[in-house]
Scaffold this motif. Structure first.
Motif, mmCIF file in Angstrom:
data_model
loop_
_atom_site.group_PDB
_atom_site.id
_atom_site.type_symbol
_atom_site.label_atom_id
_atom_site.label_comp_id
_atom_site.label_asym_id
_atom_site.label_seq_id
_atom_site.Cartn_x
_atom_site.Cartn_y
_atom_site.Cartn_z
ATOM 1 N N ALA A 54 99.002 50.106 24.149
ATOM 2 C CA ALA A 54 99.163 49.887 25.588
ATOM 3 C C ALA A 54 98.612 51.060 26.374
ATOM 4 C CB ALA A 54 100.638 49.671 25.922
ATOM 5 N N THR A 71 95.338 50.443 28.935
ATOM 6 C CA THR A 71 95.468 50.614 30.390
ATOM 7 C C THR A 71 94.758 51.878 30.870
ATOM 8 O OG1 THR A 71 97.644 51.632 29.998
ATOM 9 C CG2 THR A 71 97.608 49.312 30.593
ATOM 10 N N VAL A 84 91.956 50.502 36.282
ATOM 11 C CA VAL A 84 93.371 50.141 36.199
ATOM 12 C C VAL A 84 94.273 51.346 36.433
ATOM 13 C CG1 VAL A 84 95.167 49.223 34.657
ATOM 14 C CG2 VAL A 84 92.877 48.207 34.678
ATOM 15 N N LEU A 114 97.869 51.224 38.635
ATOM 16 C CA LEU A 114 99.019 51.192 37.732
ATOM 17 C C LEU A 114 99.957 52.363 38.024
ATOM 18 C CD1 LEU A 114 100.464 49.914 35.301
ATOM 19 C CD2 LEU A 114 99.062 51.358 33.817
ATOM 20 N N LEU A 171 97.149 46.128 41.675
ATOM 21 C CA LEU A 171 97.036 46.200 40.215
ATOM 22 C C LEU A 171 96.452 44.920 39.648
ATOM 23 C CD1 LEU A 171 97.534 47.529 37.485
ATOM 24 C CD2 LEU A 171 99.891 46.670 37.567
ATOM 25 N N LEU A 221 93.104 44.456 37.407
ATOM 26 C CA LEU A 221 93.123 43.836 36.079
ATOM 27 C C LEU A 221 92.098 42.712 35.991
ATOM 28 C CD1 LEU A 221 96.973 43.652 35.357
ATOM 29 C CD2 LEU A 221 95.321 45.325 34.518
ATOM 30 N N LEU A 276 95.604 42.908 28.916
ATOM 31 C CA LEU A 276 95.745 43.908 29.976
ATOM 32 C C LEU A 276 97.059 43.735 30.726
ATOM 33 C CD1 LEU A 276 92.225 44.388 31.624
ATOM 34 C CD2 LEU A 276 93.722 46.171 30.739
ATOM 35 N N SER A 292 99.971 46.555 30.629
ATOM 36 C CA SER A 292 100.460 47.137 31.882
ATOM 37 C C SER A 292 101.971 46.990 31.995
ATOM 38 C CB SER A 292 99.773 46.467 33.074
ATOM 39 O OG SER A 292 98.373 46.658 33.026
ATOM 40 N N VAL A 347 103.658 49.482 29.665
ATOM 41 C CA VAL A 347 103.595 50.849 30.200
ATOM 42 C C VAL A 347 104.641 51.045 31.294
ATOM 43 C CG1 VAL A 347 102.171 52.422 31.573
ATOM 44 C CG2 VAL A 347 101.193 51.283 29.590
ATOM 45 N N LEU A 348 104.788 50.054 32.189
ATOM 46 C CA LEU A 348 105.763 50.173 33.273
ATOM 47 C C LEU A 348 107.199 50.205 32.736
ATOM 48 C CD1 LEU A 348 104.158 47.745 35.879
ATOM 49 C CD2 LEU A 348 104.304 50.237 36.043
#
Length: 285
Positions: free
Chosen positions: A139, A143, A149, A153, A189, A193, A216, A220, A223-224
């Motif tokens: 990930a 990203t 991105v 992001l 975002l 993407l 993607l 994302s 990651v969040l």
């Protein structure tokens, strides 16, 4: 599907990569001292030492002299995911493929980076990296390896973090404004993407690729979700490092650059499950 190195005219599986540590510019970098490769093809032959491949059967080659930072993990996160270890060979191969993608035009480079990221996750699994680390590292490169991105992001992450902190503290006095900020960051975002998912196919035409957009979106989201605990780790580790690293500086002999006096290190990739126990030699009476 192993990593291989040339020995006596044939390519054989290799458990190590020889690197020379380079110092300077605030970054820790390493130079590959001996080329190695990776292939998904079956071996051409087999001898007393095991399977062997011809050079033509080696799909990807990391040349000697290639400079890498290993896994591109910020040093404040090395306590969670180190820049070296089981991921060393996959990370060096991934850096090589990304370097090759930089020479391609934008739409083709996007496809090459996506393919490199997929291969990275595959090789992580093959070298024994656990599923959580596999997906987190994938990930990260999926990203943050996509230039368009990164900014939206990060902005969305900051907006979500800010709104969450204000809400928990009872200081969120304008919910409609906060919601509008979140929606605007989310839309930015999504646009990034979609743009990043426009790739050049084998026919040379650039168009939106669902095979790129789906991963993607997933990367994302991952990651969040991981951002909150990671931020805590970053803050604590940074404070500790400030104290621990007081007084440190590069060392070089007079008249010679730091790069030439840095130590040479052998970094070994050897998954625990792949280790072969050493058998005791029978005694001779």
């Amino acid at each position: 599907m192993p990593f291989v190195r040339e020995r006596e005219g044939r390519w054989r599986t290799c458990p190590t990569v020889d690197l020379r540590q380079l110092a300077g510019n605030g970054r820790t970098r390493f130079e590959v001292l001996e080329e190695f490769g990776y292939t998904r093809l079956p071996p051409d032959e087999r001898d007393a030492t095991g399977p062997t491949w011809s050079r033509a059967a080696v799909e990807h080659i990391v040349p000697a002299g290639f400079v890498t930072d290993l896994a591109s993990v910020p040093s404040v996160l090395w306590g969670v995911i180190a820049s070296y270890g089981r991921q060393t060979l996959p990370a060096v191969l991934h850096d090589t493929l990304y370097a090759a993608a930089r020479a391609a035009r934008a739409t083709r480079a996007r496809r090459l980076r996506r393919e490199a990221d997929t291969l990275f996750r595959t090789t992580l699994r093959l070298t024994g990296v656990g599923p959580v680390r596999q997906w987190l590292m994938w990930a990260g490169v999926r990203t943050f390896g996509s230039p368009a991105v990164v900014v939206p992001l990060v902005v969305l992450g900051i907006v979500l973090l800010g709104v969450g902190v204000l809400a928990l503290g009872g200081l969120l006095t304008a919910p409609p404004v906060a919601l509008a900020a979140v929606v605007a960051a989310l839309v930015a975002l999504l646009v990034a993407l979609v743009v990043t998912s426009v790739e050049e196919g084998s026919d040379g035409r650039a168009r939106l690729r669902p095979a790129s957009l789906g991963p993607l979106l997933g990367a994302s989201a991952l990651v969040l979700v991981a951002a909150a605990p990671i931020i805590v780790v970053i803050v604590v580790t940074t404070l500790v490092r400030v104290v621990v690293e007081l007084g440190e500086s590069p060392v070089a002999h007079p008249g010679r650059p730091v790069e030439e006096t840095a130590p040479t290190a052998r970094i070994t990739w050897s998954p625990l499950l792949a280790r072969v126990p050493v058998r005791a030699e029978p005694s001779v009476d």
